[in-house]
Design an enzyme around this catalytic site. Structure first.
Site, PDB file in Angstrom:
ATOM      1  N   HIS A 149       1.356   2.970   6.845  1.00 55.72           N
ATOM      2  CA  HIS A 149       2.243   2.102   6.076  1.00 55.72           C
ATOM      3  C   HIS A 149       2.974   2.949   5.046  1.00 55.72           C
ATOM      4  CE1 HIS A 149       0.854  -1.673   7.738  1.00 55.72           C
ATOM      5  NE2 HIS A 149      -0.375  -1.186   7.693  1.00 55.72           N
ATOM      6  N   CYS A 175       7.482   2.069   7.984  1.00 56.81           N
ATOM      7  CA  CYS A 175       8.655   1.419   7.420  1.00 56.81           C
ATOM      8  C   CYS A 175       9.409   2.448   6.574  1.00 56.81           C
ATOM      9  CB  CYS A 175       8.243   0.252   6.541  1.00 56.81           C
ATOM     10  SG  CYS A 175       7.297  -0.975   7.421  1.00 56.81           S
TER      11      CYS A 175
END
Lengths: 645, 384
Positions: free
Chosen positions: B146, B188
């Site tokens: 992440h 991301c």
């Protein structure tokens, strides 16, 4: 024909020479494989893989090996390991149903996670360094985080509570270490046939790890040759103990499930590992001696043993041995092949019940108290049914007693108050002098070393239960020391309960058994059991709080200092004057043009504010312009001359 | 006319003289899954898929550093013990019988990651846990987890910032730990992680631009969680068609990413990487294809230049990739690259310009300029 023979002779000579070179050096390295299968009373099946690799003492310093894994011999030589045991375990051994007083359970029932202990053959001052290096080497070898045991907060040096008395012993365990395929694979790579052939080919990873309990163990010990100039030999013992649940279709709950090797593992044994000296499969059945006749010499009697009203085996055993508590069927797998794989099956016909022999006292451990500040640890020893029958009782001062050793490591953040140690025997508090025979305490130091407690209890034989409790305070960790999943809690490693006067062994009354597995069962092993791992919730900070604090502090500082500096440094009058003067000033390009025109005219600029670098650049530019003009002239001349032609 | 060729050759040799003098010696891969906890199953599946791919394409286990932050295969929640799948059809068990995990669990920290890259270990650390690359190594660095704007989270507790990564890469370059490095990140806002990179020879691919998320591909209802991320899924879809002898170029890999399928825009940073992507086979990073050089003597020093040329000339270029344009929005200097390819003069000029900019002595620059001008004048006049 004669020429053929003649051509063969040198080859034969060469071959015999090679064989002599390979095996001539006194004793050859030996490898043997064995699998022990054992139905358990709670409808499960235990499979115990046993591999033994012996490297005899040699003077080649172990640089060359035929069968023995080089990685291990290098490890032994580099860190001078005298004895070492490493185990990877998941699941908890069920002492009640799977046994607690046989060599199998006392050696292979291990604490959850990784356990490592090693005895070194180095001066006392170097033991810790060797330990540290050993943990790193093992972590690389077995793909595990064993290197976490290098820090002095995670290991201890037991003196007598562990069972092996040596001042060069180090012990450590990592309860939360995951155990999976990547640990088994390097372990299998130490075997000469890996998992490609022989018994180890059965180890289908999904079926092994689907089990209730699996413990993978590696034990090595050096054998001194006693001769000068000859190094020491190494015995490497690798075992994998798995408890599996056979799939069953029968609805009867008291019926033992029938199984076969292929239904347990999804594979069959096709041939033995050709490098193994012996490869056998054993099937141990407990508690079925009563209705069999003592004499098994006749063929019919032997046949009755493996095909009878209770159960039948799918294959005929090569030999049957009997022991005080049961039968042992021995199968040679050498005869099996691709076309005829070895697939032993056990088919139960009648419901059957038996029980395992248990340790004199069954240990469990739990936490007491609530809150994040303090608590207490309690160890409960409960008498088992088989207590009266067991040997190993001692008479001291005319009383019958059972001895129990307790060995426990406390991480430093569990701050134990040793003076709060309380011992209850049959719900009655006893003074230390009554039951406590020996105690050794090494208190922990914050962030430096872990605490250790060794106790020897002497309990009366007719004891029903004994409890030991000790209080502790929970410490605070530095924010960097919390693991990523700190909210899960912290582990206290298993305590080890051993019974120094009880030894388990199985004697199959055979002429000094050739099989390493059976001879290892024959040796008297200390009866020991590990308790559960405890999970202690510690106070965990709000980990995002430092960021909040930093952000808000920085904002306040910026606001405060910014406005303060503004007030102190800003001069309004100056600024206005500056603004006015800037209104007069011309832009950069305009100024450059001005300067250029001044240069062309050969007059200095009105405001001679330019410093030395500017002067240098203007000098450069004149040089440049001169050169460009020169080149242009040359080009023009060239053009002129070339067109002239 | 001969003079022209002479001049061009002169300029070219000048431009290439500062290039790397090493040849490609070996391939390494550092594969990192930075996420803990069961619901991040897909990150481990991503990493293991890449592990399988690079192993299949020829990088041996001892040259792969695999870092997995949690144990998913033998997790109590895993319905399929000792197995990890990246597709709901469960055809391929990624956690086969031969997985070597070098760093796992709590060991996967930013510190250990940077130690692996920079090679600053304690003495006791075994060789299997070290990145023992040299100045001729091609390294693939794959990271998944992440992330956000210029950071990547490790285990939900620490962050690796783009500055840290850039510094580590810079240190690696200075210590000559790689020749070419490819960083592939599936998180991301992955593109932001490359913002600070400066070292030459680095090629970076991210799954998403700033402000974009990287999404998972599909959910496996038997496992109970998503099993693979979109970017990795399509990367694997590309590699599954290849074998070790294929010559698919990096360009064709980059073209295979469709923003509609990815639901994010893949980003490539190529300005630090010299060779043309259309000429670089993917096995340069994802496999281990060695060039064999025959030498007459045993220890003969061979020049790198010839071997470099050999690679370029002998490499069959993927036909499709030749004229295809990459997504222009993502690659600001792609236009420049294609232009370079079309006109040798422009390239020469650009090369020269780069050279000139590095000079500290302005006078030499001017003199060189003049020399060039002389030649230009001569050429133009002779052509007339």
């Amino acid at each position: 024909m004669a020429s053929l023979v003649r051509s063969w002779i040198p080859l034969l000579i060469l071959q015999s020479f090679l064989v002599a070179v390979a095996f001539g050096s006194k004793e050859a390295e030996q490898f043997s494989e064995a699998l022990l299968l054992k139905p358990l009373p709670d409808r499960k099946v235990l499979a115990h893989f046993h591999f033994e690799n012996r490297a005899p003492p040699s003077n080649s310093h172990g640089r060359h090996h035929h069968l023995f894994p080089k990685a291990i011999s290098q490890l032994v030589q580099k860190f001078r390991v005298k004895e070492m045991e490493l185990s990877f375990t998941q699941g908890r051994w069920n002492h009640e149903h799977w046994g607690g007083f046989d060599p199998l359970s006392s050696m292979n029932a291990k604490p959850v996670g990784v356990e490592l202990w090693a005895v070194f053959d180095v001066p006392q001052s170097q033991v810790d360094t060797s330990w540290k290096n050993l943990t790193h080497a093992l972590s690389g070898l077995f793909c595990a985080s064993i290197n976490f045991l290098e820090s002095s907060t995670s290991y201890a040096a037991p003196t007598w509570g562990f069972g092996t008395n040596s001042d060069k012993l180090r012990y450590g365990s990592l309860p939360r270490e995951a155990v999976c395929t990547e640990n088994l694979t390097p372990w299998l790579k130490l075997l000469p046939c890996r998992d490609k052939d022989g018994i180890s080919a059965l180890m289908n990873r999904p079926s092994v790890y689907r089990g209730f309990y699996h413990s993978q163990r590696l034990h090595l010990s050096t054998v001194e040759s006693g001769q000068e100039g000859l190094g020491s030999g190494i015995v490497l013992e690798q075992t994998l103990t798995v408890v599996l649940q056979p799939e069953t279709t029968s609805v009867e709950t008291n019926m033992q499930p029938s199984w076969s090797l292929s239904s347990l593992f999804g594979r069959k044994v096709v041939g033995s590992c050709v490098l193994a000296k012996s490869s056998n499969v054993y099937l141990q059945l407990e508690g079925r001696l009563g209705h069999e006749s003592k004499n098994v010499d006749t063929e019919i009697e032997a046949h009755k043993l493996w095909k009878n009203a209770d159960f039948d085996l799918s294959l005929k055993p090569d030999r049957v041995l009997r022991e005080s508590s049961g039968l042992l069927f021995i199968f040679d797998i050498d005869k099996s092949s691709d076309s005829e794989p070895f697939d032993l099956g056990l088919n139960w016909k009648l419901p059957s019940k038996w029980s395992c022999q248990q340790a004199p006292l069954q240990a469990s451990r739990f936490l007491m108290g609530s809150g994040n500040e303090r608590g207490a640890i309690a160890i409960l020893l409960k008498a088992t049914e088989s207590q009266e029958k067991l040997p190993g009782r001692e008479l001291t001062d005319g009383r019958c007693t059972i001895k129990a050793n307790i060995f426990q490591i406390f991480p430093w953040y569990i701050k134990v108050y040793y003076h709060t140690l309380q011992i209850f025997v049959d719900q009655q508090q006893k003074t230390d002098s009554e039951v406590l025979k020996k105690i050794n305490v090494s208190p922990s130091t914050d962030k430096v070393s872990s605490g250790m407690l060794e106790m020897m209890l002497e309990l009366p034989c007719e004891v029903k239960s004994a409890a030991i409790s000790i209080e502790y305070d929970k410490g605070f960790l530095h924010i960097d020391e919390y693991p990523p999943d700190a909210n899960q809690g912290f582990d206290i490693p298993s305590a080890l309960i051993s019974f120094p006067s009880h030894h388990a062994s199985l004697d199959f009354q055979e002429e000094l058994s050739k099989s390493p597995l059976l001879s290892s069962f024959k040796e008297k092993s200390l009866v020991r059991s590990y308790t559960e791992v405890l999970l202690v919730p510690l106070t965990t900070p709000d980990f995002s709080m430092p960021y909040n604090v930093i952000t808000i502090t920085c904002t306040i500082f910026a606001l405060y200092f910014g406005s303060l500096l503004n007030v102190l440094r800003r001069r309004i009058g100056e600024e206005e004057r500056f603004l006015k003067s800037q209104g007069k000033k011309t832009g950069g390009v305009k100024q450059l043009l001005l300067r250029l025109t001044a240069k062309i005219r050969g007059r200095p600029i009105e405001a001679p504010s330019s410093e030395s670098p500017a002067a240098e650049s203007s000098f450069l530019s004149t040089k440049l312009i001169f050169k460009i003009i020169l080149i242009a002239g040359a080009a023009a001349a060239w053009q002129y001359f070339s067109t002239d032609k | 006319m001969k003079i022209v060729i002479l001049v061009m050759l002169l300029c070219y040799s000048f431009a290439f003289s500062s290039g790397d003098t090493t040849i490609h010696t070996n391939n390494w891969a550092v594969l990192v899954c930075t996420s803990r906890f069961w619901f991040n199953y897909r990150h481990m599946a991503n990493t293991l898929s890449l592990y399988r791919t690079v192993k299949r394409l020829g990088i041996p286990d001892e040259r792969i550093i695999l870092m997995l932050a949690d144990d998913m295969a033998c997790n109590a929640r895993n319905e399929y013990p000792a197995q990890v799948f990246n597709n709901e059809n469960h055809k391929l068990n990624l956690y086969g019988d031969n997985v070597e995990v070098d760093y796992r669990g709590y060991e996967v920290t930013v510190e250990n990651f940077l130690r692996v890259l920079t090679g600053r270990h304690e003495n006791a650390v075994p060789r299997s846990k070290r990145l023992l690359s040299d100045e001729g190594s091609h390294i693939l660095l794959y990271m998944t987890g992440h992330g956000g704007d210029e950071f990547l989270k490790f285990q939900d507790a620490e962050e690796l910032q783009s500055h840290d990564l850039a510094d580590a890469v810079k240190q690696m370059k200075e210590k000559r730990r790689f020749k070419e490095l490819m960083i592939m990140v599936d998180t991301c806002q992955a593109a932001t992680l490359f913002n600070q990179l400066q070292s030459p020879g680095v090629l970076a691919i991210g799954s998403s631009l700033k402000g974009e998320n990287s999404y998972s591909h599909h959910l496996d209802s038997d496992v109970g969680v998503s099993v693979v991320d979109r970017f990795t899924y399509y990367t694997l879809a590309f590699f599954e068609r290849l074998n070790i002898y294929d010559n698919a170029s990096l360009n064709s890999l980059f073209r295979s990413y469709d923003p509609k399928l990815l639901m994010s825009t893949a980003y490539y940073r190529t300005d630090l990487y010299q060779p043309h992507l259309a000429e670089v086979p993917v096995t340069n990073f994802f496999g281990s294809v060695m060039e064999t050089i025959h030498t007459d003597s045993v220890y003969k020093a061979f020049s790198s230049k010839t071997s470099n040329n050999k690679i370029n000339s002998e490499m069959p270029v993927n036909q499709l990739s030749e004229h295809d344009e990459l997504q222009k929005a993502n690659i600001p200097n792609d236009e420049l690259k294609t232009e370079k390819q079309k006109c040798p003069y422009t390239q020469m000029r650009v090369d020269l310009h780069e050279k000139l900019e590095k000079f500290e002595n302005v006078d030499t620059v001017v003199n060189l300029g003049i020399a060039v001008m002389v030649f230009v004048v001569m050429i133009s006049s002779s052509l007339l």
